[in-house]
Design an enzyme around this catalytic site. Structure first.
Site, PDB file in Angstrom:
ATOM      1  N   GLU A   1       0.800  -1.226   0.000  1.00  0.00           N
ATOM      2  CA  GLU A   1       0.000   0.000   0.000  1.00  0.00           C
ATOM      3  C   GLU A   1       0.832   1.276   0.000  1.00  0.00           C
ATOM      4  O   GLU A   1       0.411   2.294   0.512  1.00  0.00           O
ATOM      5  CB  GLU A   1      -0.993   0.011   1.162  1.00  0.00           C
ATOM      6  CG  GLU A   1      -2.039  -1.057   1.035  1.00  0.00           C
ATOM      7  CD  GLU A   1      -3.129  -0.959   2.079  1.00  0.00           C
ATOM      8  OE1 GLU A   1      -3.116  -0.023   2.882  1.00  0.00           O
ATOM      9  OE2 GLU A   1      -3.995  -1.832   2.070  1.00  0.00           O
ATOM     10  N   LYS A   2       2.020   1.257  -0.597  1.00  0.00           N
ATOM     11  CA  LYS A   2       2.801   2.485  -0.670  1.00  0.00           C
ATOM     12  C   LYS A   2       2.618   3.220  -1.998  1.00  0.00           C
ATOM     13  O   LYS A   2       3.147   4.300  -2.167  1.00  0.00           O
ATOM     14  CB  LYS A   2       4.275   2.228  -0.394  1.00  0.00           C
ATOM     15  CG  LYS A   2       4.986   1.422  -1.462  1.00  0.00           C
ATOM     16  CD  LYS A   2       6.446   1.280  -1.120  1.00  0.00           C
ATOM     17  CE  LYS A   2       7.169   0.552  -2.229  1.00  0.00           C
ATOM     18  NZ  LYS A   2       8.592   0.446  -1.982  1.00  0.00           N
ATOM     19  N   HIS A   3       1.864   2.647  -2.927  1.00  0.00           N
ATOM     20  CA  HIS A   3       1.595   3.314  -4.202  1.00  0.00           C
ATOM     21  C   HIS A   3       0.178   3.854  -4.301  1.00  0.00           C
ATOM     22  O   HIS A   3      -0.095   4.740  -5.084  1.00  0.00           O
ATOM     23  CB  HIS A   3       1.829   2.355  -5.380  1.00  0.00           C
ATOM     24  CG  HIS A   3       3.266   2.086  -5.636  1.00  0.00           C
ATOM     25  ND1 HIS A   3       3.884   0.940  -5.195  1.00  0.00           N
ATOM     26  CD2 HIS A   3       4.215   2.814  -6.264  1.00  0.00           C
ATOM     27  CE1 HIS A   3       5.161   0.978  -5.547  1.00  0.00           C
ATOM     28  NE2 HIS A   3       5.387   2.096  -6.199  1.00  0.00           N
TER      29      HIS A   3
ATOM     30  N   HIS B   1       5.162   6.565   0.240  1.00  0.00           N
ATOM     31  CA  HIS B   1       5.969   6.242  -0.944  1.00  0.00           C
ATOM     32  C   HIS B   1       7.313   6.955  -0.856  1.00  0.00           C
ATOM     33  O   HIS B   1       7.387   8.106  -0.438  1.00  0.00           O
ATOM     34  CB  HIS B   1       5.228   6.661  -2.214  1.00  0.00           C
ATOM     35  CG  HIS B   1       5.885   6.170  -3.450  1.00  0.00           C
ATOM     36  ND1 HIS B   1       6.999   6.765  -3.987  1.00  0.00           N
ATOM     37  CD2 HIS B   1       5.602   5.119  -4.252  1.00  0.00           C
ATOM     38  CE1 HIS B   1       7.360   6.111  -5.067  1.00  0.00           C
ATOM     39  NE2 HIS B   1       6.527   5.094  -5.249  1.00  0.00           N
TER      40      HIS B   1
ATOM     41  N   HIS C   1      13.430   6.781  -7.535  1.00  0.00           N
ATOM     42  CA  HIS C   1      12.106   6.202  -7.264  1.00  0.00           C
ATOM     43  C   HIS C   1      11.255   7.260  -6.573  1.00  0.00           C
ATOM     44  O   HIS C   1      11.507   7.602  -5.417  1.00  0.00           O
ATOM     45  CB  HIS C   1      12.261   4.969  -6.378  1.00  0.00           C
ATOM     46  CG  HIS C   1      11.005   4.188  -6.200  1.00  0.00           C
ATOM     47  ND1 HIS C   1      10.866   3.254  -5.204  1.00  0.00           N
ATOM     48  CD2 HIS C   1       9.819   4.176  -6.871  1.00  0.00           C
ATOM     49  CE1 HIS C   1       9.662   2.703  -5.276  1.00  0.00           C
ATOM     50  NE2 HIS C   1       9.009   3.260  -6.273  1.00  0.00           N
TER      51      HIS C   1
ATOM     52  N   CYS D   1       3.938   6.764 -10.366  1.00  0.00           N
ATOM     53  CA  CYS D   1       5.270   6.419  -9.858  1.00  0.00           C
ATOM     54  C   CYS D   1       6.181   6.201 -11.073  1.00  0.00           C
ATOM     55  O   CYS D   1       5.791   5.507 -12.015  1.00  0.00           O
ATOM     56  CB  CYS D   1       5.191   5.147  -9.022  1.00  0.00           C
ATOM     57  SG  CYS D   1       6.802   4.446  -8.581  1.00  0.00           S
TER      58      CYS D   1
ATOM     59  N   HIS E   1       6.689   2.293 -11.201  1.00  0.00           N
ATOM     60  CA  HIS E   1       5.593   1.330 -11.110  1.00  0.00           C
ATOM     61  C   HIS E   1       4.277   1.792 -11.710  1.00  0.00           C
ATOM     62  O   HIS E   1       3.251   1.156 -11.521  1.00  0.00           O
ATOM     63  CB  HIS E   1       5.401   0.925  -9.643  1.00  0.00           C
ATOM     64  CG  HIS E   1       6.649   0.347  -9.051  1.00  0.00           C
ATOM     65  ND1 HIS E   1       7.416   1.029  -8.140  1.00  0.00           N
ATOM     66  CD2 HIS E   1       7.273  -0.831  -9.288  1.00  0.00           C
ATOM     67  CE1 HIS E   1       8.472   0.284  -7.826  1.00  0.00           C
ATOM     68  NE2 HIS E   1       8.407  -0.852  -8.506  1.00  0.00           N
TER      69      HIS E   1
END
Length: 108
Positions: free
Chosen positions: A15-17, A39, A45, A96, A99
């Site tokens: 759940e960091k994106h 994030h 990144h 991101c 990602h």
């Protein structure tokens, strides 16, 4: 075609994106990229952009705003001002650099 490029919250494992949308008050919506784990904001990144849209009672969508955090210097957190009561749903998207695109919605 475009829907295939957008990652859904259920695809995330840490759940960091996933954008986390919060109503702070009657005039402010906060979008944080990552709920329990923020994030990263590193040279290699980082979150490129955060967009917030809203849907009114008639089903019409409106762009509320967009934010582009600076890698390393800015955390992936955005505050948007609007008349929150005019909308029944908020939809956030983030990108991101490694990602791809992620989305989440908040129904009021």
């Amino acid at each position: 075609m475009i829907h295939e490029l957008i990652n859904k919250p259920e695809k995330e494992t840490q759940e960091k994106h996933v954008p986390f949308i919060q109503k702070l008050d009657d005039k402010t919506i906060k979008v944080t990229i990552g709920r329990d784990i923020l994030h990263p904001s590193l040279d290699g990144h980082y979150i490129v952009w955060i967009h917030l849209y809203a849907e009114d009672a008639e089903g019409k969508f409106r762009e509320i705003g967009r934010y582009e955090p600076t890698p390393v210097l800015s955390p992936p957190v955005a505050y948007f001002s609007c008349d929150v009561a005019k909308y029944k749903k908020f939809h956030a998207m983030s990108f991101c650099n490694l990602h791809g695109i992620w989305e989440q919605e908040l129904v009021l």
